[in-house]
Design a protein around this motif. Sequence first.
Motif, mmCIF file in Angstrom:
data_model
loop_
_atom_site.group_PDB
_atom_site.id
_atom_site.type_symbol
_atom_site.label_atom_id
_atom_site.label_comp_id
_atom_site.label_asym_id
_atom_site.label_seq_id
_atom_site.Cartn_x
_atom_site.Cartn_y
_atom_site.Cartn_z
ATOM 1 N N PRO A 234 4.134 7.245 72.445
ATOM 2 C CA PRO A 234 3.917 8.494 73.166
ATOM 3 C C PRO A 234 5.043 9.478 72.917
ATOM 4 C CG PRO A 234 4.680 6.789 74.647
ATOM 5 C CD PRO A 234 4.426 6.128 73.327
ATOM 6 N N GLY A 235 4.698 10.736 72.809
ATOM 7 C CA GLY A 235 5.697 11.771 72.607
ATOM 8 C C GLY A 235 6.261 12.251 73.920
ATOM 9 N N ALA B 220 0.189 1.345 81.705
ATOM 10 C CA ALA B 220 1.516 1.775 81.262
ATOM 11 C C ALA B 220 1.567 3.287 81.093
ATOM 12 C CB ALA B 220 1.880 1.081 79.953
ATOM 13 N N GLU B 221 0.494 3.892 80.567
ATOM 14 C CA GLU B 221 0.450 5.351 80.458
ATOM 15 C C GLU B 221 0.545 6.007 81.824
ATOM 16 O OE1 GLU B 221 -2.107 6.606 76.552
ATOM 17 O OE2 GLU B 221 -3.226 6.156 78.359
ATOM 18 N N ARG C 176 8.053 9.199 66.007
ATOM 19 C CA ARG C 176 8.343 8.223 64.972
ATOM 20 C C ARG C 176 7.045 7.500 64.637
ATOM 21 N NH1 ARG C 176 10.775 5.666 69.555
ATOM 22 N NH2 ARG C 176 9.821 3.676 70.043
ATOM 23 N N GLN C 177 6.973 6.952 63.445
ATOM 24 C CA GLN C 177 5.754 6.319 62.992
ATOM 25 C C GLN C 177 5.683 4.891 63.486
ATOM 26 O OE1 GLN C 177 3.307 7.840 61.414
ATOM 27 N NE2 GLN C 177 4.468 9.730 61.627
ATOM 28 N N ALA C 178 4.469 4.365 63.536
ATOM 29 C CA ALA C 178 4.275 2.975 63.924
ATOM 30 C C ALA C 178 4.843 2.069 62.845
ATOM 31 C CB ALA C 178 2.786 2.696 64.129
ATOM 32 N N PRO C 179 5.262 0.850 63.191
ATOM 33 C CA PRO C 179 5.819 -0.074 62.200
ATOM 34 C C PRO C 179 4.837 -0.323 61.064
ATOM 35 C CG PRO C 179 6.138 -0.893 64.425
ATOM 36 C CD PRO C 179 5.217 0.279 64.518
ATOM 37 N N LEU D 12 4.525 1.175 75.132
ATOM 38 C CA LEU D 12 3.418 1.902 74.512
ATOM 39 C C LEU D 12 3.647 2.137 73.026
ATOM 40 C CD1 LEU D 12 2.727 4.518 77.311
ATOM 41 C CD2 LEU D 12 1.179 2.712 76.563
ATOM 42 N N ALA D 13 4.905 2.154 72.600
ATOM 43 C CA ALA D 13 5.196 2.400 71.191
ATOM 44 C C ALA D 13 4.630 1.302 70.299
ATOM 45 C CB ALA D 13 6.705 2.514 70.988
#
Length: 360
Positions: A292-293, A121-122, A322-325, A280-281
């Motif tokens: 990913p930014g 995916a990256e 943004r932060q991970a859940p 990826l998030a």
Amino acid sequence: MRAEPGQVVAGRYRVTGRSEGEVGLPAVDVQSGARVRLFGLELPELLVPGHPVGAPAPSYGPRLTARVAQVAAAAAAHPRLLRGLAAGPEDEVLWVAEEAVGGVPLERLAGNGPVSPYRVAEIGADLAGALRAVHEAGLTHGNLTLRTVLVCEDGAAMLGGLLLGAAEEELCAALGGEVPRRVYETRALMLGPLAERWAIDAGAPADTWALGVLLYRLLTGHGPYPEHDLPTLLAAVRDGQHHPADGCGPLRPLVERLLRPDAAARPDAVAVQRELRDLLAFAPEPGLDGPPGPLLPVPRPEAGPLVPRPGGGRRPGRPTDRQAPARPPRVPPKLLGPLVLAGVLVLLCAAIGVIVAVAG
């Protein structure tokens, strides 16, 4: 197509080393001093269908050089797209120059079997960004394969081969003339049964279809279509009969949409990049601390070893927006009050028991 170190080819590029396989021939531009990679495209007259024996062979060098210059001038700069520089004929070889960066071909890294879905995916998000820039410039890449993708020292994937692909297609058109069958025969001899180069349509949809083929290949270790001979491959592509995508994991829905025969049913490069970033998030792999930014410029070092990242994890140090859940609490909130009350009662009972025992 051989050139020795110290030799100047196309009147401009001094060879500085020997060929490193698919990465090309290291050289220096004597005009600018820039390091480049050279790729040679043979211009054999024997490929010309129906060319009379003994007749003067046509010269294709100027035509191919003009086409490559046109594509190079139109191509946009992008941090995931290797810059194609120029092309120049010499004898029976057209030399195509591309900027040199530290990295290895994706083909070499993919040679050990299937790649982690989130690492794929990256890579796919990087390539979709490069294709987006190509398409916004009004161009078609047409040469997206494992051999034209470099993986850099920071793990980023960069897409090359734009000018070489344009030269190859122009040569096929020149050799085949206005007869479609001759163009097909020339492409068959030059390209072989490599699925990524045989989309049934043209333009940007052909590039996103090729990206789907490449993603499938990385995820499963083999192509989505039979590639033992060209007629079988073309029939499978035309009919949309690809191998099952069971081994594509969380990327299966996207890959299957990219491989649809109907070009209008495929997502474009923008949608592909967005979907891969969303995936990826929430990648459930250790060490992934956020999505990913934005795309960052890729370091283009003069030299240095490739440092592959084991396990297919995300590039360390990438900024996040943004932060991970957050993880859910171990005890549900609605049970917290009853548990506290029960604890208090247990302590009271224990205290009463101690008092009774002492008083008795």
